[in-house]
Write an enzyme that holds these catalytic residues in place. Sequence first.
Site, PDB file in Angstrom:
ATOM      1  N   ASP A  80       0.819  -1.216   0.000  1.00 39.05           N
ATOM      2  CA  ASP A  80       0.000   0.000   0.000  1.00 39.05           C
ATOM      3  C   ASP A  80       0.861   1.277   0.000  1.00 39.05           C
ATOM      4  OD1 ASP A  80      -2.123  -1.844   0.438  1.00 39.05           O
ATOM      5  OD2 ASP A  80      -1.894  -1.649   2.609  1.00 39.05           O
ATOM      6  N   GLU A 133     -11.430   0.094  -3.117  1.00 41.77           N
ATOM      7  CA  GLU A 133     -10.588   0.638  -2.048  1.00 41.77           C
ATOM      8  C   GLU A 133      -9.389   1.341  -2.687  1.00 41.77           C
ATOM      9  OE1 GLU A 133      -9.452  -2.809   0.261  1.00 41.77           O
ATOM     10  OE2 GLU A 133      -8.227  -3.635  -1.346  1.00 41.77           O
TER      11      GLU A 133
END
Length: 345
Positions: A31, A244
Amino acid sequence: MPEESIQHINFDELNRKAVSSPLVSHIYTADPSAHVFNGKIYIYPSHDVNAGDAFDDLGSHFAMEDYHVISMDHPDADAVDNGVALHVNDVPWAEKQMWAPDAQEKDGRYYLFFPAKGYDRIFKIGVAISDTPTGPFIPKPQAIKDSFSIDPAVYKDDDGNYYMYFGGIWGGQLQRWRTGSFNDAEPESPFAHLPAHNEPALCAKVARLTDDLLEFAEPAKDVLIVDEAGNPLLQGDNDRRFFEASWLHKYQGKYYFSYSTGDTHYICYAIGDNPYGPFTYAGRILNPVVGWTSHHSIAEYKSEWYLFYHDSSLSKGVTHLRSIKVAKIEHDENGYIKTLDPYQD
Ligand code: FUB
């Protein structure tokens, strides 16, 4: 986050070569939120660990406990791990699952924004402050008021306003906030509480931040993604709808909102005229990677554009043990981003 997806790439079946190597290999990282501060690249990733939690559809096996900031003098330089920047034990309101963070700079101070589950099992977003980009960061004792869900990404606009984009469905709990408050009705399934397939898709959220970057300056709004005809993408449009991993960058005066499609494993983007949108779907930035999740950021360095992303190649396909990578990307003459295939023959 289930393992039965039909389109994600299994490491064992991958007979192509990755276009990029892990930036660091002594720890697992994921991420990556990348920024250029004072001419240097700083990456704010999740720090993946094998905590032994059982795999489930809500992502309980993503049981991260702390953050390390990774820095690079330039995109081809060695990546440096600057050690623990924030640990969950130092955050009074957070119990576990320190998921995808981001950071921003204002007036010489650095702000780390991070999601975590509280002791009530609800994801919220917190903020921690440091005088340096690498931390350590001192957390505020409470989560940001009215924050919820996961994956904060904070964009600084040219006029000095800062906007937080956030949200994630399934394990990220965005679907439980459809009425404005947390719906804790059973079942605790990622597929419950979602719109029907033929209804408009759940949207990421955006809120302008207060001048001190510690609170929302306004109620969060929907980040609407529409098709070329101006119609909202539908929940059943799994190849294009938001799941997301929000990110925002600006290119030639236009606002590019990019995100993961989750269970179809693409990083896609949509283009708008202002930070709130609506954004018109424009295509794919990254094809599926090894591992279930895909999550990215986009940063400009010396007039070149770079995609920071992750895959699970280093762990030979373990979904929650990922490694951050970087690759150059290009906008074409019309502003469209050329799709990156993370593996080549
Ligand atoms: O790293 C945990 C979660 O996996 C992130 O919050 C999502 O974006 C996905 O990458």
